[in-house]
Design a protein around this motif. Structure first.
Motif, PDB file in Angstrom:
ATOM      1  N   GLU A  99       0.833  -1.207   0.000  1.00 15.60           N
ATOM      2  CA  GLU A  99       0.000   0.000   0.000  1.00 15.60           C
ATOM      3  C   GLU A  99       0.867   1.256   0.000  1.00 15.60           C
ATOM      4  O   GLU A  99       0.598   2.215  -0.724  1.00 15.60           O
ATOM      5  CB  GLU A  99      -0.940   0.004   1.211  1.00 15.60           C
ATOM      6  CG  GLU A  99      -2.042  -1.021   1.133  1.00 15.60           C
ATOM      7  CD  GLU A  99      -2.808  -1.166   2.441  1.00 15.60           C
ATOM      8  OE1 GLU A  99      -2.510  -0.430   3.428  1.00 15.60           O
ATOM      9  OE2 GLU A  99      -3.708  -2.029   2.497  1.00 15.60           O
ATOM     10  N   LYS A 100       1.901   1.251   0.819  1.00 18.79           N
ATOM     11  CA  LYS A 100       2.809   2.386   0.894  1.00 18.79           C
ATOM     12  C   LYS A 100       3.562   2.564  -0.425  1.00 18.79           C
ATOM     13  O   LYS A 100       3.761   3.690  -0.889  1.00 18.79           O
ATOM     14  CB  LYS A 100       3.797   2.192   2.059  1.00 18.79           C
ATOM     15  CG  LYS A 100       4.709   3.349   2.297  1.00 18.79           C
ATOM     16  CD  LYS A 100       3.961   4.547   2.823  1.00 18.79           C
ATOM     17  CE  LYS A 100       4.933   5.661   3.170  1.00 18.79           C
ATOM     18  NZ  LYS A 100       4.290   6.806   3.758  1.00 18.79           N
ATOM     19  N   GLU A 102       2.472   1.752  -3.434  1.00 22.68           N
ATOM     20  CA  GLU A 102       1.529   2.337  -4.392  1.00 22.68           C
ATOM     21  C   GLU A 102       1.321   3.819  -4.121  1.00 22.68           C
ATOM     22  O   GLU A 102       1.260   4.628  -5.054  1.00 22.68           O
ATOM     23  CB  GLU A 102       0.191   1.588  -4.357  1.00 22.68           C
ATOM     24  CG  GLU A 102       0.255   0.164  -4.867  1.00 22.68           C
ATOM     25  CD  GLU A 102       0.738   0.069  -6.309  1.00 22.68           C
ATOM     26  OE1 GLU A 102       0.413   0.951  -7.130  1.00 22.68           O
ATOM     27  OE2 GLU A 102       1.446  -0.909  -6.616  1.00 22.68           O
ATOM     28  N   LYS A 103       1.213   4.186  -2.867  1.00 22.29           N
ATOM     29  CA  LYS A 103       1.052   5.586  -2.500  1.00 22.29           C
ATOM     30  C   LYS A 103       2.262   6.402  -2.959  1.00 22.29           C
ATOM     31  O   LYS A 103       2.118   7.485  -3.540  1.00 22.29           O
ATOM     32  CB  LYS A 103       0.871   5.704  -0.988  1.00 22.29           C
ATOM     33  CG  LYS A 103       0.615   7.096  -0.490  1.00 22.29           C
ATOM     34  CD  LYS A 103       0.394   7.069   1.023  1.00 22.29           C
ATOM     35  CE  LYS A 103       0.148   8.437   1.582  1.00 22.29           C
ATOM     36  NZ  LYS A 103      -0.071   8.403   3.043  1.00 22.29           N
ATOM     37  N   ASN A 104       3.455   5.877  -2.723  1.00 21.33           N
ATOM     38  CA  ASN A 104       4.685   6.579  -3.138  1.00 21.33           C
ATOM     39  C   ASN A 104       4.816   6.644  -4.655  1.00 21.33           C
ATOM     40  O   ASN A 104       5.332   7.627  -5.190  1.00 21.33           O
ATOM     41  CB  ASN A 104       5.919   5.916  -2.530  1.00 21.33           C
ATOM     42  CG  ASN A 104       6.048   6.207  -1.058  1.00 21.33           C
ATOM     43  OD1 ASN A 104       5.534   7.203  -0.549  1.00 21.33           O
ATOM     44  ND2 ASN A 104       6.747   5.339  -0.353  1.00 21.33           N
ATOM     45  N   SER A 106       2.525   7.120  -6.727  1.00 29.32           N
ATOM     46  CA  SER A 106       1.609   8.106  -7.306  1.00 29.32           C
ATOM     47  C   SER A 106       1.829   9.515  -6.741  1.00 29.32           C
ATOM     48  O   SER A 106       1.042  10.412  -7.049  1.00 29.32           O
ATOM     49  CB  SER A 106       0.159   7.670  -7.060  1.00 29.32           C
ATOM     50  OG  SER A 106      -0.111   7.638  -5.663  1.00 29.32           O
ATOM     51  N   ARG A 107       2.876   9.711  -5.986  1.00 32.58           N
ATOM     52  CA  ARG A 107       3.113  11.021  -5.362  1.00 32.58           C
ATOM     53  C   ARG A 107       3.541  12.089  -6.342  1.00 32.58           C
ATOM     54  O   ARG A 107       3.089  13.208  -6.284  1.00 32.58           O
ATOM     55  CB  ARG A 107       4.183  10.905  -4.279  1.00 32.58           C
ATOM     56  CG  ARG A 107       3.613  10.411  -2.985  1.00 32.58           C
ATOM     57  CD  ARG A 107       4.577  10.668  -1.868  1.00 32.58           C
ATOM     58  NE  ARG A 107       3.880  10.379  -0.621  1.00 32.58           N
ATOM     59  CZ  ARG A 107       4.468  10.238   0.508  1.00 32.58           C
ATOM     60  NH1 ARG A 107       5.749  10.351   0.612  1.00 32.58           N
ATOM     61  NH2 ARG A 107       3.763   9.972   1.590  1.00 32.58           N
ATOM     62  N   TRP A 108       4.477  11.805  -7.210  1.00 35.24           N
ATOM     63  CA  TRP A 108       5.009  12.854  -8.097  1.00 35.24           C
ATOM     64  C   TRP A 108       4.831  12.481  -9.537  1.00 35.24           C
ATOM     65  O   TRP A 108       4.953  11.482 -10.043  1.00 35.24           O
ATOM     66  CB  TRP A 108       6.500  13.094  -7.817  1.00 35.24           C
ATOM     67  CG  TRP A 108       6.722  13.615  -6.446  1.00 35.24           C
ATOM     68  CD1 TRP A 108       6.550  14.880  -6.008  1.00 35.24           C
ATOM     69  CD2 TRP A 108       7.140  12.874  -5.294  1.00 35.24           C
ATOM     70  NE1 TRP A 108       6.839  14.983  -4.670  1.00 35.24           N
ATOM     71  CE2 TRP A 108       7.203  13.762  -4.206  1.00 35.24           C
ATOM     72  CE3 TRP A 108       7.464  11.541  -5.059  1.00 35.24           C
ATOM     73  CZ2 TRP A 108       7.592  13.377  -2.929  1.00 35.24           C
ATOM     74  CZ3 TRP A 108       7.836  11.165  -3.795  1.00 35.24           C
ATOM     75  CH2 TRP A 108       7.887  12.078  -2.737  1.00 35.24           C
TER      76      TRP A 108
END
Length: 108
Positions: A99-100, A102-104, A106-108
């Motif tokens: 999950e982390k 995937e979150k990272n 999509s950050r930039w």
């Protein structure tokens, strides 16, 4: 050599903890903080090797490389103790790690 899994590391850590249960503090949430502090101390030992010798030499010189890997193994041992102290399973860690990730992604 095969991959070295988190499950294998945790099992080895359980065996080690069982062997020294009369000499070491127990694996429980109350001692998790202490395990984290010991882990940070081991991270400091990794940093000392790289700081004193430089990253290139630490990874290329056989003796320094062995010391570096031993200290990283100590970090992982305490890391696994922390997971065990808080009852964090390998499956739980994998799910949250993914999950982390995937979150990272999509950050930039």
């Amino acid at each position: 050599m095969d991959d070295f899994s988190m499950s294998e590391m945790q099992e080895m850590q359980r065996v080690l903890q069982d062997r020294y249960q009369d000499q070491w503090e127990p694996i429980c949430p109350e001692t998790g903080q202490n395990k984290m502090l010991w882990m940070i101390g081991e991270v400091g030992e990794v940093i000392d090797i790289v700081k004193k010798h430089g990253g290139s030499k630490a990874s290329a010189d056989a003796e320094l490389r062995k010391a570096l890997i031993e200290e990283l193994a100590d970090v992982l041992m305490y890391y696994n103790d922390v997971l065990l102290c808080y009852g964090i399973s390998v499956d739980e860690l994998k799910r949250v790690y993914q999950e982390k990730f995937e979150k990272n992604m999509s950050r930039w």
